[in-house]
Design an enzyme around this catalytic site. Structure first.
Site, PDB file in Angstrom:
ATOM      1  N   THR A 198       0.883  -1.151   0.000  1.00 23.21           N
ATOM      2  CA  THR A 198       0.000   0.000   0.000  1.00 23.21           C
ATOM      3  C   THR A 198       0.925   1.206   0.000  1.00 23.21           C
ATOM      4  OG1 THR A 198      -1.632  -1.187   1.354  1.00 23.21           O
ATOM      5  CG2 THR A 198      -1.766   1.176   1.428  1.00 23.21           C
ATOM      6  N   ILE A 227     -12.952  -5.046   0.095  1.00 25.14           N
ATOM      7  CA  ILE A 227     -12.485  -3.750   0.593  1.00 25.14           C
ATOM      8  C   ILE A 227     -11.521  -4.008   1.735  1.00 25.14           C
ATOM      9  CG2 ILE A 227     -13.167  -1.623   1.780  1.00 25.14           C
ATOM     10  CD1 ILE A 227     -15.806  -1.804   0.138  1.00 25.14           C
ATOM     11  N   GLU A 250      -1.497  -6.657   6.379  1.00 27.45           N
ATOM     12  CA  GLU A 250      -2.613  -7.580   6.230  1.00 27.45           C
ATOM     13  C   GLU A 250      -3.895  -6.836   6.602  1.00 27.45           C
ATOM     14  OE1 GLU A 250      -4.237 -11.747   8.096  1.00 27.45           O
ATOM     15  OE2 GLU A 250      -2.139 -11.228   8.431  1.00 27.45           O
ATOM     16  N   GLY A 251      -4.623  -6.405   5.576  1.00 27.02           N
ATOM     17  CA  GLY A 251      -5.775  -5.526   5.780  1.00 27.02           C
ATOM     18  C   GLY A 251      -6.797  -6.072   6.757  1.00 27.02           C
TER      19      GLY A 251
END
Length: 328
Positions: A198, A227, A250-251
């Site tokens: 990101t 998302i 790690e979202g």
């Protein structure tokens, strides 16, 4: 006030076998972005303006996973997301599922400044982009040869890949995960390879105003409609009168931890200093997840932390300190 400070990141969880020339390219891009931010801050630009300016630069370069060079969905398309937050009045804007907007961070800024809402997604975000006259491009603009190849690898491994630089040469599937000692599950489900990616920027200006922004293409081979943490205020991005925070990693773990907000919360409620707060949340809030973050405080401090192999990052302060690094 401690003067201005700025930090940028290009993702956490780096392949230890990343070729030296790719490491150098990443450092050069981070340095360029830092210098862009420093020039603006020296000209008394506001924190929120500098965040948008720097993240736009990161989105325009295909090296990291945001804007041009975004990771591809399982269908080979791009769904980008971004958020921005102004800590002075805790104003924020976010977008998800964006497919034609050249700079999602600027659309997030427009959601904050020009709409009655905080968050727009998919067709609604695209319609708002057209209404606001932002620069639109064909979906092909975002799709790089690297990422097409990486999607093919991900499909062959029946896996979600976080970054086109993984897997190491000669490794595939679980072998790659073992080779770099990283987890093989996300949300309890198996994945083969892990390397989050990101971009983000945090800034405190000379007035002590904090701001943060984060932008991403998400996961390689992700489900359409997924998302992550990057557009979620309090998870991937947060700013208050005390600090500005941008996360990467790690979202799903960052979302569960409300990681960015927790930095501000432990400063606010526990009285921790910035670096102490960063260290505390990285150690205590991620469970088995892997992530990193950058942060600034209203006192002109800057901090970063991560619990994985490395994080592409650069920091600078008004007193002349500047560092661009990848590893511990």
């Amino acid at each position: 006030m401690g003067g201005w400070a700025i930090a940028v990141h290009g993702g956490a969880g780096v392949d230890p076998n990343l070729p030296a020339e790719r490491q150098e390219e990443a450092k050069q891009l981070l340095t360029r972005c830092l210098n862009l931010g420093i020039s603006a801050l020296e000209s008394n630009a506001s924190a929120i303006d500098v965040v948008e300016l720097v993240v736009r630069e990161l989105e325009t370069d295909p090296l990291f996973n945001s804007g041009r060079g975004s990771a591809l969905t399982e269908k080979g398309t791009v769904e980008m997301e971004a958020s921005i937050m102004d800590g002075t009045r805790r104003r924020c804007g976010a977008v998800s599922g964006v497919t034609t907007v050249k700079n999602p961070i600027s659309l997030a800024r427009l959601v904050m400044d020009k709409s009655p809402h905080s968050y727009l997604a998919f067709s609604g975000a695209e319609a708002f982009a057209r209404q606001q006259g932002v620069e639109l491009v064909e979906n092909e603009y975002f799709i790089t040869e690297d990422n097409v190849g990486m999607l093919k690898l991900a499909k062959e491994a029946n896996s979600i890949l976080f970054d086109y630089r993984i897997p190491p040469v000669g490794c595939a599937g679980e072998a790659a995960a073992t080779a770099i000692d990283l987890p093989t599950k996300m949300n309890g489900l198996p994945i083969s390879v892990y390397s989050p990616e990101t971009v983000g920027c945090v800034v405190v200006d000379r007035e002590g105003r904090c701001a943060a922004g984060t932008s991403t293409g998400g996961l390689m081979n992700k489900m359409v409609g997924r998302i992550g943490d990057s557009p979620l205020i309090g998870a991937g991005t947060y700013a208050s009168e005390l600090c500005g925070v941008s996360c990467t990693g790690e979202g799903e773990a960052i979302i569960r931890a409300t990681l960015a907000r927790d930095v501000a919360a432990v400063m606010e409620y526990k009285g921790l200093e910035l670096q102490e707060a960063v260290d505390y949340v990285i150690k205590n809030r991620l469970d088995e997840g892997f992530a990193g973050l950058i942060a600034v405080s209203d006192k002109g401090e800057v901090a970063c932390g991560f619990n994985c192999n490395g994080m592409f990052r650069g920091i600078a302060t008004e007193d002349g300190f500047m560092e661009v690094a990848i590893w511990e």
